[in-house]
Design a protein around this motif. Sequence first.
Motif, PDB file in Angstrom:
ATOM      1  N   TYR A 109     -29.467  24.633   6.899  1.00 53.43           N
ATOM      2  CA  TYR A 109     -28.078  24.252   6.628  1.00 53.43           C
ATOM      3  C   TYR A 109     -27.534  23.507   7.842  1.00 53.43           C
ATOM      4  O   TYR A 109     -28.136  23.523   8.916  1.00 53.43           O
ATOM      5  CB  TYR A 109     -27.215  25.485   6.312  1.00 53.43           C
ATOM      6  N   ARG A 110     -26.412  22.841   7.622  1.00 54.25           N
ATOM      7  CA  ARG A 110     -25.790  22.119   8.729  1.00 54.25           C
ATOM      8  C   ARG A 110     -24.305  22.409   8.755  1.00 54.25           C
ATOM      9  O   ARG A 110     -23.719  22.805   7.752  1.00 54.25           O
ATOM     10  CB  ARG A 110     -26.012  20.608   8.556  1.00 54.25           C
ATOM     11  N   SER A 160     -20.354  25.665   7.324  1.00 51.86           N
ATOM     12  CA  SER A 160     -21.811  25.521   7.162  1.00 51.86           C
ATOM     13  C   SER A 160     -22.130  25.331   5.688  1.00 51.86           C
ATOM     14  O   SER A 160     -21.667  26.119   4.847  1.00 51.86           O
ATOM     15  CB  SER A 160     -22.535  26.771   7.663  1.00 51.86           C
ATOM     16  N   LEU A 161     -22.909  24.302   5.396  1.00 50.76           N
ATOM     17  CA  LEU A 161     -23.283  24.036   3.997  1.00 50.76           C
ATOM     18  C   LEU A 161     -24.788  23.802   3.907  1.00 50.76           C
ATOM     19  O   LEU A 161     -25.410  23.302   4.865  1.00 50.76           O
ATOM     20  CB  LEU A 161     -22.539  22.799   3.478  1.00 50.76           C
ATOM     21  N   ILE A 162     -25.361  24.130   2.760  1.00 55.39           N
ATOM     22  CA  ILE A 162     -26.812  23.986   2.591  1.00 55.39           C
ATOM     23  C   ILE A 162     -27.204  22.506   2.695  1.00 55.39           C
ATOM     24  O   ILE A 162     -26.429  21.617   2.336  1.00 55.39           O
ATOM     25  CB  ILE A 162     -27.293  24.606   1.252  1.00 55.39           C
ATOM     26  N   SER A 163     -28.413  22.266   3.177  1.00 54.46           N
ATOM     27  CA  SER A 163     -28.842  20.888   3.497  1.00 54.46           C
ATOM     28  C   SER A 163     -28.751  19.898   2.340  1.00 54.46           C
ATOM     29  O   SER A 163     -28.385  18.740   2.564  1.00 54.46           O
ATOM     30  CB  SER A 163     -30.256  20.907   4.073  1.00 54.46           C
ATOM     31  N   PRO A 164     -29.071  20.283   1.079  1.00 51.54           N
ATOM     32  CA  PRO A 164     -28.983  19.286  -0.006  1.00 51.54           C
ATOM     33  C   PRO A 164     -27.590  18.660  -0.134  1.00 51.54           C
ATOM     34  O   PRO A 164     -27.464  17.533  -0.605  1.00 51.54           O
ATOM     35  CB  PRO A 164     -29.334  20.097  -1.263  1.00 51.54           C
ATOM     36  N   TYR A 165     -26.570  19.374   0.301  1.00 46.69           N
ATOM     37  CA  TYR A 165     -25.220  18.790   0.258  1.00 46.69           C
ATOM     38  C   TYR A 165     -25.181  17.504   1.088  1.00 46.69           C
ATOM     39  O   TYR A 165     -24.563  16.506   0.684  1.00 46.69           O
ATOM     40  CB  TYR A 165     -24.188  19.804   0.794  1.00 46.69           C
ATOM     41  N   PHE A 166     -25.849  17.525   2.238  1.00 44.54           N
ATOM     42  CA  PHE A 166     -25.797  16.379   3.152  1.00 44.54           C
ATOM     43  C   PHE A 166     -26.724  15.246   2.679  1.00 44.54           C
ATOM     44  O   PHE A 166     -26.526  14.095   3.013  1.00 44.54           O
ATOM     45  CB  PHE A 166     -26.167  16.819   4.572  1.00 44.54           C
ATOM     46  N   GLY A 215     -23.285  12.991  -4.152  1.00 43.29           N
ATOM     47  CA  GLY A 215     -22.339  13.506  -5.142  1.00 43.29           C
ATOM     48  C   GLY A 215     -22.856  14.817  -5.712  1.00 43.29           C
ATOM     49  O   GLY A 215     -24.059  15.095  -5.654  1.00 43.29           O
ATOM     50  N   ILE A 216     -21.916  15.618  -6.246  1.00 46.32           N
ATOM     51  CA  ILE A 216     -22.298  16.925  -6.801  1.00 46.32           C
ATOM     52  C   ILE A 216     -21.918  16.972  -8.275  1.00 46.32           C
ATOM     53  O   ILE A 216     -20.811  16.579  -8.657  1.00 46.32           O
ATOM     54  CB  ILE A 216     -21.565  18.065  -6.055  1.00 46.32           C
ATOM     55  N   ILE A 217     -22.840  17.465  -9.081  1.00 44.43           N
ATOM     56  CA  ILE A 217     -22.484  17.815 -10.462  1.00 44.43           C
ATOM     57  C   ILE A 217     -22.532  19.337 -10.530  1.00 44.43           C
ATOM     58  O   ILE A 217     -23.557  19.963 -10.255  1.00 44.43           O
ATOM     59  CB  ILE A 217     -23.412  17.141 -11.490  1.00 44.43           C
ATOM     60  N   ASN A 218     -21.402  19.890 -10.865  1.00 46.99           N
ATOM     61  CA  ASN A 218     -21.170  21.334 -10.773  1.00 46.99           C
ATOM     62  C   ASN A 218     -21.381  21.966 -12.149  1.00 46.99           C
ATOM     63  O   ASN A 218     -20.758  21.549 -13.122  1.00 46.99           O
ATOM     64  CB  ASN A 218     -19.700  21.488 -10.311  1.00 46.99           C
ATOM     65  N   PHE A 267     -18.807  28.034  -3.883  1.00 47.79           N
ATOM     66  CA  PHE A 267     -19.048  28.947  -2.753  1.00 47.79           C
ATOM     67  C   PHE A 267     -20.556  29.073  -2.496  1.00 47.79           C
ATOM     68  O   PHE A 267     -20.991  29.385  -1.392  1.00 47.79           O
ATOM     69  CB  PHE A 267     -18.432  30.312  -3.080  1.00 47.79           C
ATOM     70  N   GLY A 268     -21.356  28.782  -3.512  1.00 39.49           N
ATOM     71  CA  GLY A 268     -22.817  28.812  -3.381  1.00 39.49           C
ATOM     72  C   GLY A 268     -23.374  27.662  -2.555  1.00 39.49           C
ATOM     73  O   GLY A 268     -24.574  27.585  -2.350  1.00 39.49           O
ATOM     74  N   LEU A 269     -22.508  26.785  -2.052  1.00 43.94           N
ATOM     75  CA  LEU A 269     -22.982  25.758  -1.110  1.00 43.94           C
ATOM     76  C   LEU A 269     -23.037  26.317   0.306  1.00 43.94           C
ATOM     77  O   LEU A 269     -23.593  25.710   1.213  1.00 43.94           O
ATOM     78  CB  LEU A 269     -22.036  24.540  -1.130  1.00 43.94           C
TER      79      LEU A 269
END
Length: 375
Positions: free
Chosen positions: A116-117, A130-136, A140-143, A163-165
């Motif tokens: 995470y970063r 702190s967010l999980i690496s795939p976020y970076f 874009g996110i599809i929830n 919150f799961g990020l």
Amino acid sequence: MCKVAIVKCDTYNLQNVKDAILKGINLIGCEIPKKDCVLVKPNLLMKKSPEDAVTTHPTVVQATVEIIKEKVAKVIIADSPGGPYTKKRLENIYQAAGIKVLENLENVYLNYDTSYRDLNVERSTFKKLSLISPYFESQGIINLPKLKTHQMAVFTGAVKNLFGLVPGGQKAEMHFRFQDVRRFMEMLIEIFIVAKPMLNIMDGIVAMEGEGPSAGKPKKLGILLISEDAIALDYVACKIIGLDIKDVPLLEVAKEKGLLNPDEVEIVGEMIEDVAPSSFELVLRPEISFVKGRLPQFLSRFLDSFLSPRPVFDRNICIGCAECFNACPAQAIEMKSRKAYLDLKKCIKCYCCHELCPAKAIKIKRSFLFEKILK
Ligand code: SF4
Ligand code: SF4
């Protein structure tokens, strides 16, 4: 105006789900933009099979992925479930939730990277998030939330799913840091503002009623909700199951912050009254909010921890897995002879233990004081 589509979908047949999602996307007038990489974020709370209605159904995940793949070069499916954020845990959950097979699709990747970063967040209650690496990695996110009740939040949907990020144990730290429910909701909204998903598709084909988000009962609603606005989508979902803004702390805070205006939510597709179930079992918190709302504010705040429901452990059912012990942010649980024991004085009523107990050995009960008031 922000649009929320309610689309009927009776089964988890892949073609039906795809047709329903496409119908919803058209109804809200959304265009999936071309992207190099998109993060698809289902609710993968814990190791449960799709029939338990704890996790987003794999068919909803697959249908979404197949729809966006035409525009998106790389799709990463990722979540940080409850408990430790480890590769092994992710593998087990992907397998149980029925999404493991999706990694056979071209350009679709299940995330196993548990790094995470930190993100610097301006004007926030936390300077760093702190967010999980795939976020970076994604643009874009599809929830993909599941429509469920929730012991602490009353309802868990699109905003809470984000919150799961936050990686593994850091979620527990945030529970400890933001013990007041209102503060916790403010924190969730700040994560939502950072993540701002481009599209939200809520799995309400089979929802969860009762003791959600993991120990409740599956409840067939036969709907998918689709919107670009996660808060508006949660508002409509709550209306469908009989919850008002005042019952749901997250919606109350969002309204106060000017992020939710019911007059500006346009419902397209089906009408609420045509899809609302005749009954839907809720959690205890709304009745406590109802009583607290009738007390002077200083008294209501003072009595909060005495009135809030408490976790009660059934040691006949407890299998000694220690999931609750590991998840408890307040270190209020002790393991003795492979059974869980609670020190209620330390408990901050976050209900993470209840959420992650695989044996449903923890019940959420009214407090002694609240029982007395009711009598
Ligand atoms: S999570 Fe449930 S089964 Fe596991 S130790 Fe705690 S109470 Fe027992
Ligand atoms: S015992 Fe359960 S409800 Fe209490 S603080 Fe620990 S995890 Fe939260």
